[in-house]
Enzyme design. Structure first.
Site, PDB file in Angstrom:
ATOM      1  N   HIS A 196       0.880  -1.134   0.066  1.00  0.00           N
ATOM      2  CA  HIS A 196       0.094  -0.164   0.102  1.00  0.00           C
ATOM      3  C   HIS A 196       0.991   1.237  -0.068  1.00  0.00           C
ATOM      4  CE1 HIS A 196      -3.694  -2.161   1.785  1.00  0.00           C
ATOM      5  NE2 HIS A 196      -3.756  -2.087   0.486  1.00  0.00           N
ATOM      6  N   ARG A 298     -12.161   1.513  -7.990  1.00  0.00           N
ATOM      7  CA  ARG A 298     -12.323   0.519  -6.913  1.00  0.00           C
ATOM      8  C   ARG A 298     -13.487   1.348  -6.026  1.00  0.00           C
ATOM      9  NH1 ARG A 298      -6.776   2.398  -6.889  1.00  0.00           N
ATOM     10  NH2 ARG A 298      -5.243   0.937  -7.479  1.00  0.00           N
ATOM     11  N   ARG A 334     -15.051  -2.110 -10.736  1.00  0.00           N
ATOM     12  CA  ARG A 334     -14.809  -3.262 -10.198  1.00  0.00           C
ATOM     13  C   ARG A 334     -15.644  -3.353  -8.998  1.00  0.00           C
ATOM     14  NH1 ARG A 334      -9.067  -4.409  -7.449  1.00  0.00           N
ATOM     15  NH2 ARG A 334      -9.809  -3.121  -5.752  1.00  0.00           N
ATOM     16  N   ASP A 446      -1.769  -8.945  -7.650  1.00  0.00           N
ATOM     17  CA  ASP A 446      -2.133 -10.142  -7.022  1.00  0.00           C
ATOM     18  C   ASP A 446      -1.933 -11.472  -7.889  1.00  0.00           C
ATOM     19  OD1 ASP A 446      -3.265 -10.124  -4.466  1.00  0.00           O
ATOM     20  OD2 ASP A 446      -5.189  -9.101  -5.416  1.00  0.00           O
ATOM     21  N   CYS A 493      -4.497  -3.565 -15.163  1.00  0.00           N
ATOM     22  CA  CYS A 493      -4.733  -2.379 -14.162  1.00  0.00           C
ATOM     23  C   CYS A 493      -4.033  -2.684 -13.026  1.00  0.00           C
ATOM     24  CB  CYS A 493      -6.148  -2.408 -14.003  1.00  0.00           C
ATOM     25  SG  CYS A 493      -6.852  -3.935 -13.185  1.00  0.00           S
TER      26      CYS A 493
END
Length: 561
Positions: A196, A298, A334, A446, A493
Site C-alpha cells: 500500500h 475501486r 470493479r 495479485d 490495471c
C-alpha cells in the site's frame, strides 16, 4: 553494499526493488521515532481504572475521527487505507483486548500497546496480506498513545526544503500525508513494490525504492541520489553527477508532461491509457492528467468503516461522481473487493488460517448474493443518463462457472460484463472465461503474488513479486493471446501498467488498455508514443525468453531505448 568507483570515495551504492520511477537528489530525513512507554508493567490503583478506560475510549475515538477526516480529504488508495485505519482505531475487538489489560491494572497507554501487540502477533501469524496490517496497527496505536500522553502525533517531520525520506517501514497513513514538493523521494528497508505504501507513493508521484539493504546505516542529513526506476540509492553523490542524473530524468518527465493523448504507438497502433481511481475527485484528477477513461474504479471506499451495508442510493452517489467525470468515456467499475486485509464489519467473516487464500472478492458475494445484486442495481441507477453503459468486472475470479454466473447478472441489467485475472487458474483458463464475458483486466499485483507463492508485502520476498518476473509475464502474454483469438479486449490495471517500459512490453503482448495511477498516465502515454508496435512486439518476444527480472528489463531496454 558496494562502493561506486565512479563516485566520491565516501559514496555507497545501496540496491533495492524499484517501486516508483524517478531520479531525485536531496538530503535524507527520517521519521519521528515511535513513542516508548517507560514502564508497561506499572499498575494503577483500582480507583483510577475507570478513568483510564474512559481516557482510552476518548483517545481512540479522537484518532479514528482524525483518520476519517484525512480519508475524506484524500483520494484513491490513500483514502482507502486511511478509512481502514480509522476502522482499526474504532475496532471493538481491539478495545475488548485493551479492556482486559486495563482490568489487570495497566495504564491506558500500556493497555493500548498490549492489545496492539496481541493483534500484531495474530496478524503476523496469519501471513499474507494480513501481515501488512501490522505496520498500520502499530501506527494507529502510536497515535492513540500520543493522544493519551499529550505528545506530538508521530509521523514525518516537515523538512525545511526538498528531502528524501529514509525509513525502515512507513505506515500508509503517513505516506498518504506526504507533500510531494517537500518529500521528493522515498526509500525503505522493508516493503514490497505492490505494498500500500508503494502504491500511494506512485499515486503521489514520489520516486520510491523498497527493500533496500543497508539503508539503516544511512543517517539523516546525508546527501542522497535516488533512482526509483533502477532501484538504486547512492549516498554522498558527486554534485556534478547528481545534477546530470536529475537533469536527464527531468528531460524525460518534461516530454511526458507534454503528452495529451490518446494512447497510441508512434505508428498509430491504439492502446488506451486509462486511470485507476476510487472516487469522483480521483476521476477528475485523472481527466486533468489526460487519462482517456477509468480502467479500474475501486468501489471499496463506500463499504469500508461501515457498521452496515451502504444503501443503493449511497452507492449510486459515489459511482455517479466517477461517471460524471467521464460522461462520454470508458469507465470500468470493479465490484466489491473486500475480505482478507479489508474485512467488512457487516459481513460474517469467519476466522481463516490464511485470509489471502480465503473468502475475498467475488467469494464474499457468492455467500451473500444480495450484496452483489444491490451493488449492480446501484451502478444502474448511477449510469442513468450516461451515453455509454459502464463496464463492470468482478475480482478474484478463479473458475469459468464464476465468470459465467457473474456475466449473467451483469447482462440482465444491461451492463457490459468482465472479470479480473488475478489468479493463475483464471489466466490459464482465459480463453474459456472470455467466451462468457466481454473483456478481462489483469491485476498484476495479485497475479504476481499467487504465481510466485510470495506475500507481496514481504521485504524479503520483494524480488519474487517484481512485475518483470518472467513466469508472471508469460501468464499475461497467454491471457492477451486468448483475447486476440476471440477478438475481445484485455487490459492491465495492476501496478505493472504504471511502468513505462513494461507498458510497452504489455502492448507488445497484445494488451489493449493500460490503467495506472493518474500520476503515471502521461509517462506511460509518452513512452508508447515514442516507439512503434513492431518495437513493442520485439521487446515482448525478448522478455519472454528471459529467465529473471533483471535480464527481462535489460532485454526490453535494449530494444525500446
Amino acid at each position: 553494499m558496494t562502493r561506486s568507483l565512479q563516485e566520491n570515495v565516501d559514496s555507497i551504492v545501496l540496491t533495492g526493488t524499484p517501486a516508483v520511477p524517478g531520479v531525485v537528489a536531496a538530503p535524507a530525513i527520517r521519521p519521528v521515532p515511535r513513542i516508548r512507554i517507560q514502564d508497561e508493567t506499572a499498575r494503577v490503583p483500582e480507583s483510577d481504572r475507570a478513568s483510564q478506560s474512559e481516557a482510552l475510549r476518548h483517545a481512540a475515538a479522537t484518532v479514528a475521527q482524525r483518520l476519517r477526516e484525512r480519508a475524506a480529504r484524500a483520494t484513491g488508495a490513500a483514502a482507502e487505507v486511511l478509512s481502514a485505519n480509522a476502522a482499526m482505531a474504532a475496532d471493538p475487538g481491539w478495545r475488548q483486548a485493551a479492556e482486559a489489560f486495563l482490568a489487570e491494572g495497566r495504564s491506558a497507554a500500556a493497555a493500548a500497546v498490549g492489545a496492539t501487540e496481541q493483534f500484531a502477533a495474530m496478524f503476523a501469524g496469519l501471513g499474507g496480506l494480513m501481515a501488512e496490517r501490522v505496520t498500520d496497527l502499530r501506527d494507529v496505536c502510536d497515535r492513540i498513545v500520543a493522544e493519551l500522553t499529550g505528545a506530538p502525533e508521530p509521523g514525518i517531520p516537515t523538512p525545511a526544503g526538498p528531502s528524501i525520506l529514509l525509513a525502515d517501514d512507513l505506515a500508509p497513513a503517513d505516506t498518504a500525508g506526504l507533500d510531494p514538493d517537500l518529500i521528493v523521494g522515498l526509500a525503505m528497508s522493508l516493503g514490497g513494490p505492490t505494498s500500500h505504501t508503494a502504491i500511494i507513493a506512485r499515486q503521489l508521484g514520489i520516486p520510491c525504492v523498497v527493500a533496500v539493504g543497508g539503508l539503516d546505516e544511512v543517517p539523516a542529513g546525508t546527501d542522497v541520489l535516488l533512482d526509483g526506476g533502477a532501484g538504486r540509492v547512492l549516498t554522498h553523490p558527486a554534485p556534478e553527477a547528481a545534477a546530470a542524473a536529475v537533469a536527464g530524468y527531468r528531460a524525460v518527465a518534461e516530454r511526458a508532461a507534454r503528452w495529451t493523448g490518446p494512447g497510441a504507438t508512434a505508428d498509430g497502433h491504439r492502446v488506451e491509457v486509462l486511470a485507476n481511481v476510487q472516487d469522483g475527485a480521483g476521476a477528475r484528477a485523472a481527466r486533468e492528467r489526460s487519462a482517456e477513461g477509468i480502467g479500474l474504479f475501486r468501489t471499496e471506499l463506500c463499504f469500508l468503516d461501515r457498521e452496515s451495508e451502504p444503501t443503493i442510493a449511497e452507492q449510486a452517489a459515489l459511482y455517479g461522481a466517477v461517471l460524471d467525470a467521464y460522461p462520454a468515456g470508458k469507465v470500468v467499475i470493479r465490484t466489491l473487493d473486500a475480505g482478507s486485509d479489508k474485512p467488512l464489519r457487516f459481513a460474517a467473516h469467519a476466522e481463516e488460517a490464511n485470509p489471502a487464500l480465503g473468502v475475498r472478492g467475488i467469494r464474499i458475494t457468492e455467500q451473500d448474493t444480495g450484496i452483489l445484486d444491490r451493488q449492480l442495481d446501484a451502478v444502474v441507477a448511477a449510469a442513468n443518463g450516461c451515453r455509454h453503459a459502464p463496464w463492470v468486472m468482478a475480482p478474484m475470479i478463479s473458475t469459468v462457472a464464476e465468470a459465467k454466473s457473474f456475466a449473467a447478472r451483469v447482462r440482465a441489467r444491461g451492463l457490459t460484463p468482465g472479470v479480473m485475472i488475478e489468479v493463475p487458474a483464471a489466466a490459464l483458463m482465459a480463453a474459456e472465461i472470455l467466451r462468457y464475458v466481454d473483456f478481462v483486466s489483469i491485476g498484476t499485483n495479485d497475479l504476481a503474488q499467487y504465481t510466485m507463492a510470495a506475500d507481496r508485502m514481504s521485504a524479503r520476498l520483494a524480488a519474487f513479486t517484481d512485475p518483470w518476473q518472467p513466469a508472471v509475464l508469460r501468464l499475461v502474454a497467454a491471457t492477451a493471446a486468448a483475447g486476440r483469438t476471440l477478438g475481445k479486449p484485455v487490459g492491465v490495471c495492476g501496478e505493472a501498467a504504471a511502468e513505462p517500459l513494461l507498458a510497452c512490453v504489455l502492448a507488445g503482448f497484445g494488451v489493449t488498455s493500460l490503467s495506472a495511477a493518474a500520476s503515471a498516465v502521461s509517462a506511460v502515454g509518452a513512452q508508447l508514443a515514442a516507439v512503434t508496435m513492431a518495437d513493442c512486439r520485439r521487446a515482448a518476444e525478448a522478455v519472454l525468453s528471459a529467465t529473471d527480472p533483471r535480464s527481462a528489463r535489460r532485454a526490453a531496454a535494449d530494444i525500446l531505448n
